[in-house]
Design a protein around this motif. Structure first.
Motif, mmCIF file in Angstrom:
data_model
loop_
_atom_site.group_PDB
_atom_site.id
_atom_site.type_symbol
_atom_site.label_atom_id
_atom_site.label_comp_id
_atom_site.label_asym_id
_atom_site.label_seq_id
_atom_site.Cartn_x
_atom_site.Cartn_y
_atom_site.Cartn_z
ATOM 1 N N THR A 23 0.847 -1.194 0.000
ATOM 2 C CA THR A 23 0.000 0.000 0.000
ATOM 3 C C THR A 23 0.884 1.248 0.000
ATOM 4 O O THR A 23 1.688 1.440 0.924
ATOM 5 C CB THR A 23 -0.912 0.014 1.245
ATOM 6 N N PRO A 24 0.771 2.097 -1.023
ATOM 7 C CA PRO A 24 1.695 3.237 -1.153
ATOM 8 C C PRO A 24 1.760 4.133 0.073
ATOM 9 O O PRO A 24 2.832 4.607 0.449
ATOM 10 C CB PRO A 24 1.147 3.995 -2.369
ATOM 11 N N ALA A 25 0.614 4.367 0.735
ATOM 12 C CA ALA A 25 0.596 5.276 1.877
ATOM 13 C C ALA A 25 1.331 4.697 3.082
ATOM 14 O O ALA A 25 1.839 5.441 3.932
ATOM 15 C CB ALA A 25 -0.845 5.599 2.265
ATOM 16 N N LEU A 26 1.431 3.367 3.174
ATOM 17 C CA LEU A 26 2.064 2.733 4.333
ATOM 18 C C LEU A 26 3.584 2.789 4.294
ATOM 19 O O LEU A 26 4.232 2.858 5.334
ATOM 20 C CB LEU A 26 1.644 1.257 4.420
ATOM 21 N N LEU A 27 4.137 2.725 3.099
ATOM 22 C CA LEU A 27 5.591 2.544 2.990
ATOM 23 C C LEU A 27 6.396 3.724 3.535
ATOM 24 O O LEU A 27 7.382 3.509 4.255
ATOM 25 C CB LEU A 27 5.957 2.235 1.542
ATOM 26 N N PRO A 28 6.019 4.980 3.255
ATOM 27 C CA PRO A 28 6.764 6.092 3.872
ATOM 28 C C PRO A 28 6.663 6.057 5.397
ATOM 29 O O PRO A 28 7.622 6.401 6.093
ATOM 30 C CB PRO A 28 6.072 7.337 3.298
ATOM 31 N N GLN A 29 5.521 5.618 5.909
ATOM 32 C CA GLN A 29 5.343 5.544 7.361
ATOM 33 C C GLN A 29 6.236 4.456 7.954
ATOM 34 O O GLN A 29 6.832 4.629 9.017
ATOM 35 C CB GLN A 29 3.870 5.295 7.674
ATOM 36 N N ALA A 30 6.329 3.317 7.250
ATOM 37 C CA ALA A 30 7.202 2.231 7.709
ATOM 38 C C ALA A 30 8.657 2.696 7.735
ATOM 39 O O ALA A 30 9.410 2.368 8.662
ATOM 40 C CB ALA A 30 7.043 1.013 6.808
ATOM 41 N N ARG A 31 9.055 3.447 6.724
ATOM 42 C CA ARG A 31 10.435 3.963 6.676
ATOM 43 C C ARG A 31 10.684 4.960 7.816
ATOM 44 O O ARG A 31 11.773 5.011 8.388
ATOM 45 C CB ARG A 31 10.708 4.601 5.315
ATOM 46 N N LYS A 32 9.669 5.762 8.140
ATOM 47 C CA LYS A 32 9.796 6.696 9.265
ATOM 48 C C LYS A 32 10.014 5.937 10.568
ATOM 49 O O LYS A 32 10.828 6.341 11.409
ATOM 50 C CB LYS A 32 8.529 7.555 9.383
ATOM 51 N N LEU A 33 9.273 4.838 10.739
ATOM 52 C CA LEU A 33 9.420 4.033 11.953
ATOM 53 C C LEU A 33 10.837 3.470 12.050
ATOM 54 O O LEU A 33 11.460 3.506 13.114
ATOM 55 C CB LEU A 33 8.388 2.903 11.956
ATOM 56 N N ASN A 34 11.330 2.946 10.932
ATOM 57 C CA ASN A 34 12.690 2.404 10.925
ATOM 58 C C ASN A 34 13.720 3.479 11.242
ATOM 59 O O ASN A 34 14.670 3.251 11.997
ATOM 60 C CB ASN A 34 13.003 1.771 9.567
ATOM 61 N N ALA A 35 13.530 4.662 10.670
ATOM 62 C CA ALA A 35 14.480 5.749 10.889
ATOM 63 C C ALA A 35 14.519 6.182 12.350
ATOM 64 O O ALA A 35 15.569 6.586 12.862
ATOM 65 C CB ALA A 35 14.119 6.944 10.003
ATOM 66 N N LYS A 36 13.400 6.067 13.022
ATOM 67 C CA LYS A 36 13.303 6.468 14.427
ATOM 68 C C LYS A 36 13.613 5.312 15.373
ATOM 69 O O LYS A 36 13.612 5.475 16.589
ATOM 70 C CB LYS A 36 11.904 7.028 14.708
ATOM 71 N N GLY A 37 13.891 4.128 14.805
ATOM 72 C CA GLY A 37 14.235 2.969 15.621
ATOM 73 C C GLY A 37 13.047 2.331 16.304
ATOM 74 O O GLY A 37 13.190 1.640 17.326
ATOM 75 N N ILE A 38 11.840 2.542 15.734
ATOM 76 C CA ILE A 38 10.620 1.972 16.315
ATOM 77 C C ILE A 38 10.309 0.667 15.579
ATOM 78 O O ILE A 38 10.076 0.673 14.369
ATOM 79 C CB ILE A 38 9.433 2.946 16.182
ATOM 80 N N GLU A 39 10.310 -0.437 16.305
ATOM 81 C CA GLU A 39 10.056 -1.726 15.667
ATOM 82 C C GLU A 39 8.586 -1.887 15.321
ATOM 83 O O GLU A 39 7.710 -1.378 16.036
ATOM 84 C CB GLU A 39 10.496 -2.866 16.588
ATOM 85 N N PHE A 40 8.336 -2.602 14.229
ATOM 86 C CA PHE A 40 6.952 -2.941 13.916
ATOM 87 C C PHE A 40 6.868 -4.365 13.396
ATOM 88 O O PHE A 40 7.809 -4.892 12.805
ATOM 89 C CB PHE A 40 6.325 -1.945 12.929
ATOM 90 N N ILE A 41 5.731 -4.989 13.689
ATOM 91 C CA ILE A 41 5.440 -6.347 13.235
ATOM 92 C C ILE A 41 4.453 -6.234 12.078
ATOM 93 O O ILE A 41 3.367 -5.671 12.240
ATOM 94 C CB ILE A 41 4.816 -7.188 14.369
#
Length: 248
Positions: free
Chosen positions: A174-192
C-alpha cells in the motif's frame, strides 16, 4: 518457506543483479526449475558465479538445492472451483506459515514495549485491529488503534523506540504505508507486519514479519473476494502465544 518469503528475509543482502535474477525466476518458476545453472545465467544475461552467489545468499547449499526448491514451488496447484475450498486451502496454508513463525521472539518484543499500537490500512484491516485490541485486553494488555494516515502522523512525534506497532496490510505494498514504515525504521521503532505471503515491501522493511495466505478470487460476475479470516487467525495465534508467554 516460499521464495517470496526468502526474498523478504534476505532482501538487504541483494544487489541489483540479484534482484534481476530473482525477478526472472519469479516470473518463470516452472521454466527456471528445469534449467541448468548455465542456462539460467544465460537467460538472465549474467554469469554462472552470480547465480551461484545468489543461491548462497538465500541459504541454499548450492544451485542444485535451489533447483529442487523451485521444482517443488512450481508444482501446479489443483484448480478449485468453489470459494469455500479456496478458503479452506488458505486457512491450511496460513497455519503452515504460522508454524514457521518465532512467536516467542515476537512475544518478547511485545512484553518489552512501553506501548503497543496496531494499524490497519483499510476497513477490513481495521476490523482485524479492533478484534486484536479486544483480545489483548483479555490478557490485561492495552493496545491503541491507529485508524488512518492522519492519525498516524498525529501520533508519530510522541512515539519512541520503546514502543512497537503491529501493521496489518493485505498486499504489503500500500503506497501510503511505505513512507510511514520507513519513518518508523528511521526512528528505531520496531513494527510487526502481518501481510499476505508474497514478495512485498512492507515485510522487507519489517524487523518481524508474519505471513498469511489469502488467495484472490472472484464471483461469476467478476466481483473480487479477499478473505481476512487468515489475518484474524494470525492475530489470534499471536495473542495466544503472547498469553502463554505471560503465563496467564
Amino acid at each position: 518457506m516460499r521464495l517470496e518469503e526468502l526474498m523478504n528475509e534476505h532482501y538487504d543482502e541483494f544487489n541489483e543483479n540479484d534482484l534481476h535474477i530473482l525477478k526472472y525466476v519469479l516470473n518463470h518458476k516452472a521454466t527456471s526449475s528445469q534449467m541448468s545453472i548455465n542456462q539460467l545465467a544465460e537467460a538472465c544475461h549474467t554469469s554462472r558465479s552470480s547465480v551461484h552467489r545468489l543461491t548462497k545468499k538465500l541459504n541454499f547449499a548450492g544451485y542444485s538445492e535451489f533447483k529442487v526448491f523451485l521444482k517443488w514451488e512450481s508444482q501446479p496447484a489443483e484448480q478449485e472451483s468453489r470459494h469455500t475450498e479456496i478458503l479452506t486451502n488458505d486457512i491450511e496454508a496460513t497455519m503452515k506459515n504460522l508454524a514457521d513463525t518465532n512467536f516467542e521472539l515476537l512475544s518478547n518484543k511485545l512484553v518489552s514495549a512501553r506501548r503497543i499500537f496496531i494499524y490497519g490500512s483499510g476497513t477490513a484491516q481495521l476490523t482485524c485491529a479492533t478484534e486484536a485490541q479486544r483480545l489483548f485486553a483479555v490478557v490485561n494488555t492495552f493496545v491503541t488503534i491507529i485508524h488512518d494516515q492522519v492519525e498516524f502522523e498525529t501520533m508519530f512525534p510522541s512515539m519512541s523506540d520503546e514502543d512497537i506497532i503491529i501493521i496489518v496490510s493485505l498486499s504489503g505494498d500500500t503506497p501510503a504505508l511505505l513512507p510511514q514504515a520507513r519513518k518508523l525504521n528511521a526512528k528505531g521503532i520496531e513494527f510487526i507486519s502481518i501481510t499476505n505471503l508474497k514478495n512485498n515491501k512492507l515485510a522487507q522493511l519489517s524487523p518481524a514479519a508474519i505471513y498469511v495466505t489469502s488467495s484472490p478470487t472472484a464471483t461469476e460476475k467478476g466481483a473480487g473476494l479477499a478473505s481476512f479470516i487468515p489475518f484474524h487467525i494470525a492475530i489470534e495465534t499471536l495473542i495466544r502465544h503472547f498469553a502463554e508467554y505471560l503465563n496467564v
